[in-house]
Structure formats: structure tokens, C-alpha cells
Write a protein that holds these residues in place. Structure first.
Motif, PDB file in Angstrom:
ATOM      1  N   LEU A 110      11.812   1.635   2.279  1.00 35.88           N
ATOM      2  CA  LEU A 110      11.254   1.098   1.037  1.00 35.88           C
ATOM      3  C   LEU A 110      12.257   1.129  -0.110  1.00 35.88           C
ATOM      4  CD1 LEU A 110       7.616   2.582   0.947  1.00 35.88           C
ATOM      5  CD2 LEU A 110       8.290   0.235   1.477  1.00 35.88           C
ATOM      6  N   GLY A 111      13.295   1.940   0.042  1.00 34.19           N
ATOM      7  CA  GLY A 111      14.291   2.040  -1.021  1.00 34.19           C
ATOM      8  C   GLY A 111      13.925   3.039  -2.097  1.00 34.19           C
ATOM      9  N   VAL A 112      13.143   4.085  -1.734  1.00 34.35           N
ATOM     10  CA  VAL A 112      12.782   5.123  -2.706  1.00 34.35           C
ATOM     11  C   VAL A 112      13.344   6.463  -2.220  1.00 34.35           C
ATOM     12  CG1 VAL A 112      10.689   3.887  -3.379  1.00 34.35           C
ATOM     13  CG2 VAL A 112      10.557   5.612  -1.569  1.00 34.35           C
ATOM     14  N   ALA A 113      13.260   7.462  -3.085  1.00 30.32           N
ATOM     15  CA  ALA A 113      13.798   8.782  -2.747  1.00 30.32           C
ATOM     16  C   ALA A 113      13.119   9.334  -1.495  1.00 30.32           C
ATOM     17  CB  ALA A 113      13.594   9.736  -3.913  1.00 30.32           C
ATOM     18  N   GLN A 114      13.929   9.898  -0.583  1.00 27.97           N
ATOM     19  CA  GLN A 114      13.426  10.401   0.702  1.00 27.97           C
ATOM     20  C   GLN A 114      12.990  11.855   0.551  1.00 27.97           C
ATOM     21  OE1 GLN A 114      16.395   9.311   3.802  1.00 27.97           O
ATOM     22  NE2 GLN A 114      17.185   7.899   2.241  1.00 27.97           N
ATOM     23  N   THR A 115      11.820  12.039  -0.016  1.00 29.75           N
ATOM     24  CA  THR A 115      11.311  13.382  -0.292  1.00 29.75           C
ATOM     25  C   THR A 115      10.469  13.950   0.842  1.00 29.75           C
ATOM     26  OG1 THR A 115       9.306  12.503  -1.327  1.00 29.75           O
ATOM     27  CG2 THR A 115      11.228  12.824  -2.753  1.00 29.75           C
ATOM     28  N   GLY A 116       9.956  13.089   1.713  1.00 28.99           N
ATOM     29  CA  GLY A 116       9.053  13.539   2.761  1.00 28.99           C
ATOM     30  C   GLY A 116       7.648  13.779   2.251  1.00 28.99           C
ATOM     31  N   LEU A 117       7.398  13.426   0.993  1.00 29.14           N
ATOM     32  CA  LEU A 117       6.085  13.595   0.385  1.00 29.14           C
ATOM     33  C   LEU A 117       5.575  12.236  -0.087  1.00 29.14           C
ATOM     34  CD1 LEU A 117       3.862  15.573  -0.731  1.00 29.14           C
ATOM     35  CD2 LEU A 117       5.129  15.491  -2.911  1.00 29.14           C
ATOM     36  N   VAL A 118       4.397  11.863   0.410  1.00 32.63           N
ATOM     37  CA  VAL A 118       3.768  10.624  -0.036  1.00 32.63           C
ATOM     38  C   VAL A 118       2.943  10.947  -1.270  1.00 32.63           C
ATOM     39  CG1 VAL A 118       2.187   8.736   0.574  1.00 32.63           C
ATOM     40  CG2 VAL A 118       3.672   9.735   2.323  1.00 32.63           C
ATOM     41  N   GLU A 119       3.362  10.386  -2.406  1.00 39.01           N
ATOM     42  CA  GLU A 119       2.671  10.686  -3.657  1.00 39.01           C
ATOM     43  C   GLU A 119       1.314   9.973  -3.699  1.00 39.01           C
ATOM     44  OE1 GLU A 119       3.693  12.823  -5.710  1.00 39.01           O
ATOM     45  OE2 GLU A 119       5.856  13.030  -5.327  1.00 39.01           O
ATOM     46  N   LEU A 120       0.376  10.564  -4.450  1.00 37.94           N
ATOM     47  CA  LEU A 120      -0.904   9.908  -4.660  1.00 37.94           C
ATOM     48  C   LEU A 120      -0.663   8.566  -5.345  1.00 37.94           C
ATOM     49  CD1 LEU A 120      -4.003   9.900  -4.640  1.00 37.94           C
ATOM     50  CD2 LEU A 120      -3.932  11.083  -6.857  1.00 37.94           C
ATOM     51  N   GLY A 121      -1.139   7.498  -4.731  1.00 33.53           N
ATOM     52  CA  GLY A 121      -0.931   6.161  -5.295  1.00 33.53           C
ATOM     53  C   GLY A 121       0.122   5.364  -4.566  1.00 33.53           C
ATOM     54  N   ASP A 122       0.926   6.003  -3.705  1.00 32.57           N
ATOM     55  CA  ASP A 122       1.914   5.250  -2.931  1.00 32.57           C
ATOM     56  C   ASP A 122       1.242   4.318  -1.924  1.00 32.57           C
ATOM     57  OD1 ASP A 122       4.026   6.405  -4.224  1.00 32.57           O
ATOM     58  OD2 ASP A 122       4.592   7.770  -2.598  1.00 32.57           O
ATOM     59  N   VAL A 123       0.034   4.708  -1.461  1.00 31.57           N
ATOM     60  CA  VAL A 123      -0.684   3.947  -0.433  1.00 31.57           C
ATOM     61  C   VAL A 123      -2.101   3.655  -0.923  1.00 31.57           C
ATOM     62  CG1 VAL A 123      -1.515   3.909   1.953  1.00 31.57           C
ATOM     63  CG2 VAL A 123       0.647   5.050   1.401  1.00 31.57           C
ATOM     64  N   VAL A 124      -2.532   2.402  -0.719  1.00 32.77           N
ATOM     65  CA  VAL A 124      -3.919   2.020  -0.958  1.00 32.77           C
ATOM     66  C   VAL A 124      -4.575   1.827   0.402  1.00 32.77           C
ATOM     67  CG1 VAL A 124      -5.476   0.278  -1.905  1.00 32.77           C
ATOM     68  CG2 VAL A 124      -3.401   0.893  -3.150  1.00 32.77           C
ATOM     69  N   PHE A 125      -5.566   2.658   0.715  1.00 32.75           N
ATOM     70  CA  PHE A 125      -6.254   2.546   1.995  1.00 32.75           C
ATOM     71  C   PHE A 125      -7.408   1.551   1.878  1.00 32.75           C
ATOM     72  CE2 PHE A 125      -4.495   6.915   2.608  1.00 32.75           C
ATOM     73  CZ  PHE A 125      -3.754   6.640   3.756  1.00 32.75           C
ATOM     74  N   VAL A 126      -7.514   0.658   2.859  1.00 34.38           N
ATOM     75  CA  VAL A 126      -8.606  -0.323   2.912  1.00 34.38           C
ATOM     76  C   VAL A 126      -9.300  -0.187   4.266  1.00 34.38           C
ATOM     77  CG1 VAL A 126      -7.406  -1.904   1.360  1.00 34.38           C
ATOM     78  CG2 VAL A 126      -7.142  -2.171   3.835  1.00 34.38           C
ATOM     79  N   PRO A 127     -10.576  -0.570   4.347  1.00 32.91           N
ATOM     80  CA  PRO A 127     -11.322  -0.325   5.601  1.00 32.91           C
ATOM     81  C   PRO A 127     -10.774  -1.038   6.819  1.00 32.91           C
ATOM     82  CG  PRO A 127     -12.819  -0.733   3.769  1.00 32.91           C
ATOM     83  CD  PRO A 127     -11.449  -1.053   3.269  1.00 32.91           C
ATOM     84  N   THR A 128     -10.278  -2.275   6.660  1.00 33.84           N
ATOM     85  CA  THR A 128      -9.888  -3.074   7.823  1.00 33.84           C
ATOM     86  C   THR A 128      -8.600  -3.834   7.545  1.00 33.84           C
ATOM     87  OG1 THR A 128     -12.216  -3.396   8.408  1.00 33.84           O
ATOM     88  CG2 THR A 128     -10.623  -4.875   9.433  1.00 33.84           C
ATOM     89  N   LEU A 129      -7.745  -3.880   8.553  1.00 31.97           N
ATOM     90  CA  LEU A 129      -6.532  -4.697   8.513  1.00 31.97           C
ATOM     91  C   LEU A 129      -6.372  -5.378   9.866  1.00 31.97           C
ATOM     92  CD1 LEU A 129      -3.935  -2.370   6.700  1.00 31.97           C
ATOM     93  CD2 LEU A 129      -5.004  -4.430   5.779  1.00 31.97           C
ATOM     94  N   PRO A 130      -5.734  -6.572   9.909  1.00 35.74           N
ATOM     95  CA  PRO A 130      -5.258  -7.341   8.756  1.00 35.74           C
ATOM     96  C   PRO A 130      -6.408  -7.959   7.981  1.00 35.74           C
ATOM     97  CG  PRO A 130      -4.962  -8.606  10.771  1.00 35.74           C
ATOM     98  CD  PRO A 130      -5.446  -7.257  11.198  1.00 35.74           C
ATOM     99  N   ILE A 131      -6.135  -8.315   6.733  1.00 33.98           N
ATOM    100  CA  ILE A 131      -7.148  -8.920   5.881  1.00 33.98           C
ATOM    101  C   ILE A 131      -6.455  -9.813   4.854  1.00 33.98           C
ATOM    102  CG2 ILE A 131      -7.132  -7.022   4.217  1.00 33.98           C
ATOM    103  CD1 ILE A 131     -10.116  -7.412   3.831  1.00 33.98           C
TER     104      ILE A 131
END
Length: 305
Positions: A110-131
Motif C-alpha cells: 500500500l505504500g505506508v509504514a510497515q508497523t504490523g498494526l492495522v489502525e482503526l479506520g484502515d479497513v471498512v468491513f462490509v457484509p458481502t464482496l464483491p459488490i
């Protein structure tokens, strides 16, 4: 020979909220266009130049995910990392060393700092994919600020709904199953059939639903042509009489004998039995007489001298 009526069809998407932003910052880029289909790991937008991606999961993002964290949200993240090719371990809902390594590889891509920690807000979870989705443009546009908690992501159905508002007289010309040709925004002709109808009490019109032949999606694989926001008015043709081939004569040349047999009369007064294939606008397509036969108009066996 054919007969048709030209009217407008209405195409409209019905989006529903499917994902919430949990990050804060300034929107520095919008990646997803209205109507785009997204899959595991697709980038939706950028906040402070940091990508926000989508992943499948019933549990919304509610905390950072790093080493030692356990839960259903971790399993959802592992499934996304696996789909991205970063993680090959067991999807067990436990962020162990292999999960952390996979997070770092994903962050590098992704081109971001490799911290090994996924910050709150980095991912939006949705019920179904693809959509197929759209972002709320009033919330997610370059330069706008987000603070977390905004319902930014809307899911779209497989296809927009197609309807045709008509008068009582027009509805009488298009019973259920009538063929309709809808012209797409890019000029493609989509075949449709008239379906159920309801009365709009406010406008006092009858709204006829349109679908593809034999239950198929009306717009097929070209539904992205229909704008996601608002209603699209599409020029359409109601086929009141389907195209047929045959000898065409004025309907006034037809007679009906006492037996019920329909016929035409030639210039010598001879009656020729015929079958009427179709009639519209004062003309009829007939079968049973050779082309070139001259018929009387109006039909009469004893024309006045």
C-alpha cells in the motif's frame, strides 16, 4: 410491418448503507467511482494520503489489530490478507507472528509504514464482496474532513430498477409481456418486457415495471452505463405490433363472409380467402393471396358503375 409507441423508461439504483468510516483526517483522494465493483482489499479513498480499503466481514471495524489480538474481526482481516496473497496461514482469528508479517507485507504494497498494526479506520468491513458501490459524495470528496463514524459507503443491487410511467390509455396498449426496447445512455438497445404495474396516487399515472426477457437482467453486463445518482430517463419503444412479414393491404380491403371467413376481392369480383397476420394503423398483413393481385378498396363485390 410493425407498430410501436415511443415513451421514456426510468432507470434508478437503490443504494443501501453497507460500510462506515472509522478514520479521521482530510480526504486527499477518491479512488472508487460510483458504480465500481470492489473486492477484498480494494482501496476506496485516501485520508491524509493513507489508503482506506474494503474487506468482507459481518463485524464492523472497532479497534486496531496487531499481535496478540483475537476475535472475529481478526479472522476477517486474515481472510482479506489471504485474498491479497499476503497471508497463507490458518484463518483462526488470532493475530500471531504470521499474521503480523502478512500485515507488514500488505502495508508495504500500500505504500505506508510497515508497523504490523492495522489502525482503526484502515479497513471498512462490509457484509458481502464483491459488490458494486458508491461513496457518499457529500461526505467523501477531496478536501473534506472525516472524524469517524460516517456512513460513507453504499452498496448497489446487481442492477437498477427499470419502470415506465404511463397513462391509462398507454397501459392498455402494453399488457404484461409486451416487448419494449430501451435505449441505454451510450446508445445500446436493451430488450425488455412489461411486467407488474401499480398506480401512483400522487401523479395519477400507472407505473409499469420492466425486466429482461425470461427474467434476465435488463441491462445485462452494461448496467454501469446507468448513473448511480438520481433517475435516468431512457428513450424507449413499446412494440404494440411485432414485426411480421407478408403482403400488406389496406384494412378496408378486407371482407368478412357469413361463415366468418376473411377475404379480399380482386378486380374481377372474385373473393380470395386470406388469413390476417397482423393489423395496425389501417393496414393489415395477410396470407393466402399472391403478391401482385389487385384488390378492391373499399371491399365490395358489386361496385357502383
Amino acid at each position: 410491418m410493425s407498430s410501436s409507441v415511443n415513451l421514456n423508461a426510468v432507470a434508478e439504483w437503490s443504494p443501501t448503507p453497507v460500510g462506515t468510516n472509522q478514520a479521521s483526517g482530510i480526504v486527499t483522494g477518491v479512488v472508487v467511482a460510483p458504480g465500481d465493483e470492489v473486492v477484498q482489499g480494494s482501496t476506496l479513498y485516501l485520508l491524509n494520503q493513507r489508503p482506506v480499503v474494503v474487506a468482507q466481514g459481518a463485524v464492523p471495524a472497532f479497534r486496531p489489530i496487531g499481535e496478540g489480538v483475537e476475535g472475529a474481526d481478526v479472522a476477517q482481516l486474515q481472510a482479506m490478507l489471504h485474498a491479497q496473497g499476503s497471508y497463507s496461514g490458518t484463518i483462526d482469528g488470532t493475530a500471531g507472528p504470521r499474521t503480523v508479517t502478512a500485515i507488514k507485507a500488505w502495508q508495504k504494497a500500500l505504500g505506508v509504514a510497515q508497523t504490523g498494526l492495522v489502525e482503526l479506520g484502515d479497513v471498512v468491513f462490509v457484509p458481502t464482496l464483491p459488490i458494486r458501490v458508491s461513496l457518499d459524495a457529500e461526505l467523501v470528496s477531496r478536501g473534506l474532513s472525516l472524524s469517524g463514524g460516517e456512513p460513507v459507503l453504499r452498496g448497489l443491487p446487481a442492477a437498477p430498477a427499470f419502470t415506465m410511467p404511463v397513462t391509462d390509455a398507454q397501459a392498455a396498449m402494453m399488457p404484461t409481456g409486451t416487448a419494449v426496447q430501451v435505449t441505454s445512455p451510450e446508445g445500446t438497445v436493451w430488450d425488455a418486457v412489461a411486467g407488474d404495474r401499480v398506480t401512483d396516487e400522487q401523479s395519477q399515472t400507472i407505473v409499469v415495471s420492466l425486466s429482461g426477457p425470461e427474467g434476465q437482467v435488463l441491462c445485462g453486463d452494461q448496467c454501469a452505463q446507468v448513473p448511480v445518482s438520481g433517475q435516468a430517463l431512457l428513450p424507449s419503444k413499446i412494440i404494440t405490433v411485432a414485426t411480421v412479414q407478408g403482403l400488406v393491404v389496406p384494412s378496408s380491403a378486407l371482407i368478412t363472409e357469413a361463415s366468418g371467413q376473411i377475404g379480399v376481392i380482386d378486380q374481377d369480383g372474385t373473393v380470395h380467402p386470406v388469413t390476417v397476420v397482423a393489423s395496425a394503423r389501417g393496414m393489415s398483413v395477410i396470407d393466402g393471396v399472391d403478391a401482385g393481385v389487385k384488390v378492391r378498396i373499399p371491399a365490395t363485390q358489386n361496385p357502383a358503375p
